[in-house]
Scaffold this active site. Structure first.
Site: not given
Length: 175
Positions: A101, A124, A132-133, A159
């Site tokens: 952040y 979002n 945003c993850h 990912e």
């Protein structure tokens, strides 16, 4: 006036992290909601949006099987100027990587706005596509994901699992 250009349509995508209710117009995706109850029905006019619907569906499939790192779908984001700046930074976070952040606050030129960045991230409207993850707190902890921390953790692990590149014909995994 062509009503198909203005009409909001939706369909439910059965992802590995639950049902996703995807709202879109012919010109782009508006919103993705997580569905915790199986209550939705696909409502779209195939004659108006079949190509676009297929693009969304195919790209989500490719993402969830680890074959797609970056979405190429038009998005229709609506928010405050601050939220839009944050969301534009989020899409710059590479697949399989994380940012904090604080780093996002610094990137938008407002280093004191760490909490506001968190609020914008939680607001979002298009999770996964606006990733945003991939945003975490400075100490590495996962916090504040609108879809639930279990989904955020799953997306990050997913990912990382598929974060591979080919260099000179060799498959290399970065950890």
């Amino acid at each position: 006036m062509n009503r198909g250009m203005c009409m909001v349509m939706n369909f439910v995508y059965p992802s590995p992290i639950g049902l996703l209710n995807i709202f879109f117009k012919k010109k782009g995706i508006i919103k993705i909601d997580y569905i915790d109850k199986q209550r939705a029905v696909n409502e779209y006019n195939k004659n108006l949006v079949s190509d676009y619907y297929n693009d969304i569906y195919e790209q989500l499939n490719a993402y969830f099987i680890g074959k797609l790192r970056s979405f190429e779908l038009p998005l229709i984001l609506t928010g405050t100027r601050f939220q839009l700046r944050v969301w534009n930074e989020l899409v710059k976070i590479p697949y399989g990587e994380k940012s904090t952040y604080k780093e996002i606050a610094e990137a938008i030129g407002n280093p004191q706005a760490v909490r506001a960045v968190g609020n914008a991230s939680r607001s979002n409207p298009i999770p996964i596509l606006v990733p945003c993850h991939r945003i975490i707190v400075s100490n590495g902890d996962l916090t504040g994901y609108n879809g639930g921390l279990n989904r955020k953790e799953w997306l990050i692990k997913h990912e990382n699992k598929y974060r591979k590149e080919e260099i000179n014909g060799q498959r290399v995994t970065f950890t």
